[in-house]
Design an enzyme around this catalytic site. Structure first.
Site, PDB file in Angstrom:
ATOM      1  N   GLU A 218      10.366   2.582   0.223  1.00 21.86           N
ATOM      2  CA  GLU A 218      10.896   2.955   1.532  1.00 21.86           C
ATOM      3  C   GLU A 218       9.778   3.665   2.277  1.00 21.86           C
ATOM      4  O   GLU A 218       9.491   4.842   2.015  1.00 21.86           O
ATOM      5  CB  GLU A 218      12.128   3.861   1.387  1.00 21.86           C
ATOM      6  CG  GLU A 218      13.322   3.163   0.743  1.00 21.86           C
ATOM      7  CD  GLU A 218      13.837   1.987   1.551  1.00 21.86           C
ATOM      8  OE1 GLU A 218      13.544   1.915   2.757  1.00 21.86           O
ATOM      9  OE2 GLU A 218      14.523   1.135   0.980  1.00 21.86           O
ATOM     10  N   CYS A 253      11.512   8.789   9.034  1.00 23.71           N
ATOM     11  CA  CYS A 253      10.933   7.445   8.989  1.00 23.71           C
ATOM     12  C   CYS A 253      11.550   6.511  10.016  1.00 23.71           C
ATOM     13  O   CYS A 253      10.934   5.513  10.393  1.00 23.71           O
ATOM     14  CB  CYS A 253      11.073   6.863   7.590  1.00 23.71           C
ATOM     15  SG  CYS A 253      12.755   6.898   6.954  1.00 23.71           S
TER      16      CYS A 253
END
Length: 486
Positions: A218, A253
């Site tokens: 990720e 993110c």
């Protein structure tokens, strides 16, 4: 339960050996064990809300609201969903069989991979540590969690609480920095889940490759926000601000990295953003208790370097105030930023928001597709053709129309990247599947054993087998009766 000092390759090997022995005993495979551990995680989050809030305040000055809603709340939701759905997730899936294997039945059985390593990030140090743990446990694995050393208060609290609440024979925490992480990466795991940046992601993947270990990465990327005209500008501005500065002050993110809009609409958008920023954080945002600080001096220096570049310094049209002693940077908007500037060459991961202008909104798609694939991309528009074009042509981990970041809160959707923004996905059932192997199983009896598959091979057998493998019912009939093909 934590290992801080003296944790080396030998200690890591011993840890993995212990967990493999626990996994080999099959205890983690049982529904009862999995549910007990998920309930323990839920109780941990419920019992220690105040301590978790304090730890994140210490590490990031994260507002209590953001910690309770976005970290504790989302983890509790993940636990509750897994507890509710676990029996159905574990149930074998019936699969259709073909004429080739007739008579037979088949199913897909989800089995745990084994011993999982989870390396988490500092920006959401509670949620991003434990959310993958939910999936790994639900799937029946043993787990080692390595929290980020850049959020030391949360790391220490996780080590303490997991030691108290979880089954230490199958769930462990290793604290530390590069040396400890390197020692862990030397070992053979059954899957590694890493959340963080692409540079470390490459290191993790290279280490995993030595053992042919699958990875779930990720990562991130420059998440764009395309803003069309003819929209509710106040609502759009509030939603952009919530996704940018309301998510750990841009240190997320999926936070909007930059905006792309038309030259003629940019001024209206800037005015709306300024107005709503003042409403949310006041005239002196450096004093606002609703904004997280920059995580450490290295990241503060990295962000100020982006701001101080010659070709950028004159582009600041709002914000830009800094407080180095308290590691704070105010929400900052930059207009007409050059594409070759430093701020457009790397993921910003902070409170700076550049605005790129184009002649027509359709030009924004070329800008996005010319770069690396982001973890998320956002579009604000009422134009259906634009929505369709965006969904059909923009490749990103996830897309959201007329809002930002909220797709993470939909448990029926996978969360993950594509290309340089990551590989693999989790959340909800996808978390269970991320840490499971889907095992194909075919059941046959001893009835109906056909001689056609066995030697000696003949032309007639070949004709029949071709028809069986090809799934042609007419061909099978022809072969059985010896009829030649027309």
């Amino acid at each position: 339960m934590a290992a801080k000092s003296g944790f080396d390759g030998e200690a890591a090997a011993a840890l993995v050996k212990d967990l493999r022995a626990s996994f080999a005993s099959s205890k983690t495979r049982s529904y009862q064990w999995r549910v007990s551990q998920l309930k323990a995680l839920l109780k941990l989050a419920t019992d220690h809300e105040a301590e978790i809030v304090d730890a994140l305040s210490s590490d990031l000055s994260k507002p209590e609201f953001e910690t309770i809603v976005y970290e504790i709340g989302m983890l509790k939701s993940a636990c509750k969903l897994a507890i509710k759905q676990l029996k159905s997730w574990m149930k074998p899936e019936t699969a259709k069989t073909s004429m080739t294997t007739f008579p037979s039945s088949a199913e897909i059985v989800s089995e745990p991979l084994g011993v999982i390593l989870i390396i988490s990030a500092w920006n959401y140090p509670f949620l991003l540590s434990l959310d993958p743990v939910v999936g790994a446990i639900a799937a029946g694995n043993a787990v080692v969690l390595k929290p980020s050393e850049l959020a030391p208060a949360t790391s220490s609290l996780l080590a303490k609480l997991l030691g108290e609440y979880m089954d230490s024979s199958s769930v462990r925490v290793v604290e530390g920095a590069v040396a400890e992480t390197s020692a862990l990466l030397e070992q053979k795991w059954d899957k590694i889940c890493y959340t963080g940046n692409g540079r470390v992601g490459r290191i993790v993947m290279a280490s995993a490759a030595k053992h042919l270990t699958p990875v779930l990465l990720e990562l991130g990327g420059k998440c764009p926000v395309v803003v069309d005209s003819g929209i509710n500008l106040q609502v759009a501005s509030r939603r952009i601000i919530a996704g940018k500065w309301g998510c750990n002050n841009g240190q997320a993110c999926v936070s909007p990295d930059h905006i792309i809009t038309t030259k003629e609409f940019a001024t209206k958008l800037v005015d709306a953003l300024k107005s709503e920023l003042d409403n949310f954080y006041g005239k002196n945002p450096l004093q606002s208790k609703d904004l997280s600080r920059i995580v450490n001096s290295n990241h503060y220096d990295r962000l100020t370097k982006l701001l101080d570049e010659d070709k950028i310094s004159g582009k600041v049209i709002h914000g830009g105030e800094r407080d180095k002693n308290n590691l704070r940077i105010a929400p900052t908007i930059l207009l007409d930023v050059p594409q070759d500037s430093l701020i457009m060459q790397e993921e910003i991961f902070g409170p700076l928001l550049p605005i790129i202008t184009v002649d027509k909104i359709e030009d924004s798609f070329d800008l996005i597709t010319s770069g690396t694939k982001p973890l998320a991309a956002y579009l604000f528009t009422n134009n259906q053709k634009l929505k369709d074009h965006f969904v059909g042509n923009v490749s990103a981990g996830g897309l959201l129309i007329n809002d930002t970041t909220l797709h993470l809160a939909v448990p029926t959707l996978p969360f993950g990247g594509v290309g340089e923004s990551g590989m693999g996905a989790y959340h909800g059932k996808f978390s269970f599947e991320a840490f499971s192997h889907k095992k194909a199983v075919v059941y046959r009896g001893f009835f109906g054993d056909a001689a056609v598959r066995y030697p000696p091979y003949t032309k007639g057998k070949l004709t029949l087998m071709k028809a069986l493998v090809g799934g042609s019912l007419l061909g099978i009939i022809r072969a059985l009766f010896g009829w030649s093909e027309a």
